[in-house]
Design a protein around this motif. Structure first.
Motif, short mmCIF file in Angstrom:
data_model
loop_
_atom_site.label_atom_id
_atom_site.label_comp_id
_atom_site.label_asym_id
_atom_site.label_seq_id
_atom_site.Cartn_x
_atom_site.Cartn_y
_atom_site.Cartn_z
N LEU A 51 0.84 -1.20 0.00
CA LEU A 51 0.00 0.00 0.00
C LEU A 51 0.87 1.25 0.00
O LEU A 51 0.62 2.19 -0.75
N GLY A 52 1.92 1.23 0.80
CA GLY A 52 2.85 2.36 0.85
C GLY A 52 3.57 2.59 -0.46
O GLY A 52 3.79 3.73 -0.88
N GLN A 53 3.92 1.52 -1.14
CA GLN A 53 4.62 1.64 -2.43
C GLN A 53 3.70 2.14 -3.54
O GLN A 53 4.16 2.75 -4.49
N SER A 54 2.39 1.90 -3.40
CA SER A 54 1.45 2.35 -4.42
C SER A 54 0.93 3.77 -4.14
O SER A 54 0.27 4.36 -4.99
N ALA A 55 1.21 4.31 -2.96
CA ALA A 55 0.75 5.65 -2.61
C ALA A 55 1.54 6.71 -3.38
O ALA A 55 2.65 6.47 -3.83
N ASN A 56 0.94 7.88 -3.50
CA ASN A 56 1.63 8.99 -4.14
C ASN A 56 1.52 10.21 -3.23
O ASN A 56 0.43 10.75 -3.08
N PRO A 57 2.60 10.60 -2.56
CA PRO A 57 3.94 10.03 -2.66
C PRO A 57 4.04 8.70 -1.90
O PRO A 57 3.25 8.43 -1.02
N LYS A 58 5.03 7.92 -2.28
CA LYS A 58 5.25 6.62 -1.64
C LYS A 58 5.57 6.80 -0.16
O LYS A 58 6.22 7.76 0.23
N TRP A 59 5.11 5.85 0.63
CA TRP A 59 5.44 5.84 2.05
C TRP A 59 6.62 4.90 2.25
O TRP A 59 6.71 3.85 1.62
N ASN A 60 7.47 5.24 3.17
CA ASN A 60 8.54 4.35 3.57
C ASN A 60 8.05 3.59 4.79
O ASN A 60 7.88 4.17 5.86
N ASN A 144 6.94 6.77 7.06
CA ASN A 144 7.19 8.16 6.69
C ASN A 144 6.21 8.54 5.58
O ASN A 144 5.78 7.69 4.81
N GLU A 145 5.91 9.80 5.48
CA GLU A 145 5.06 10.38 4.42
C GLU A 145 3.57 10.15 4.61
O GLU A 145 2.79 10.41 3.71
N VAL A 146 3.14 9.64 5.74
CA VAL A 146 1.71 9.50 6.01
C VAL A 146 1.48 9.79 7.50
O VAL A 146 2.34 9.49 8.33
N GLN A 147 0.37 10.38 7.82
CA GLN A 147 0.03 10.68 9.21
C GLN A 147 -0.51 9.43 9.89
O GLN A 147 -1.42 8.78 9.36
N TYR A 148 0.01 9.11 11.04
CA TYR A 148 -0.48 7.95 11.78
C TYR A 148 -1.96 8.09 12.12
O TYR A 148 -2.69 7.11 12.21
N SER A 149 -2.43 9.32 12.28
CA SER A 149 -3.83 9.54 12.66
C SER A 149 -4.81 9.01 11.61
O SER A 149 -5.97 8.74 11.93
N VAL A 150 -4.38 8.83 10.37
CA VAL A 150 -5.27 8.32 9.31
C VAL A 150 -4.92 6.90 8.88
O VAL A 150 -5.61 6.32 8.05
N ILE A 151 -3.88 6.32 9.45
CA ILE A 151 -3.39 5.03 8.97
C ILE A 151 -4.42 3.91 9.17
O ILE A 151 -4.58 3.05 8.32
N ASN A 152 -5.14 3.91 10.30
CA ASN A 152 -6.13 2.85 10.52
C ASN A 152 -7.22 2.89 9.46
O ASN A 152 -7.64 1.85 8.94
#
Length: 187
Positions: A51-60, A144-152
């Motif tokens: 999912l992280g690799q398909s995001a734009n921008p990519k998440w590490n 990295n590159e995504v907020q934990y508050s929205v990860i769930n």
């Protein structure tokens, strides 16, 4: 010093010693029930990485700590315990414990807990077979590159069976939501 010394690392299991030497990415347990959890956890973590690799921008997406044998969880808890006991000392008693305090501080830095963590937080789970990392349902993940508050919400939408725990003193901890084995580890 009135505070007990740390248990020698050489008394730990082979797997725990490997962790102490830097191998924190352990996906295997000799307990078959825990292994079932770890197998599913690895699949779900792989989905999160994809999912992280398909995001734009990519998440590490990086796994930091996965399975912990019970004796390794005891080691981490012992560091936490000694930290708390040493922190309460004053005067000559504190001076008498300076050597132990230096050893405990070195372990805290090595494991990034207590004084060795960026936040200075000192939180370590109780060493028992029901601890999330011990029973193979807990994983520490840095994203990295995504907020934990929205990860769930993002994981739910993608059908990933993980949940960020949102623990103040442990901001990278995730749990498997529906483990195949719900009991506690016996080994």
């Amino acid at each position: 010093c009135s505070v007990a010394a740390l248990t020698p690392i050489t008394s730990l299991s082979e797997q725990a010693q490997a962790m102490e030497n830097g191998n924190n990415k352990i996906w295997s347990s000799s307990d078959p029930s825990v292994q079932r959890n770890l197998d599913k956890l690895q699949i779900e973590f792989g989905k999160l990485k994809a999912l992280g690799q398909s995001a734009n921008p990519k998440w590490n997406v990086v796994e930091n700590s996965i399975y912990r044998p019970l004796d390794y969880q005891k080691h981490l808890y012992e560091i936490y315990d000694r930290h708390n006991k040493l922190a309460s000392l004053t005067g000559d008693v504190k001076t008498a414990c300076a050597e132990l305090d230096a050893k405990v501080f070195a372990e805290e830095r090595k494991h990034t807990i207590c004084r060795g963590s960026a936040s200075g937080s000192c939180l370590v789970g109780q060493p028992n077979g029901c601890a999330a990392h011990v029973k193979g349902v807990g994983i520490d993940i840095t994203i990295n590159e995504v907020q934990y508050s929205v990860i769930n919400e993002l994981m739910n939408e993608a059908g990933i069976d993980l949940q960020w725990a949102a623990i103040d003193d442990d901001p990278v901890h995730f749990n498997l939501k529906n483990p195949p084995f719900a009991g506690c580890a016996t080994k």
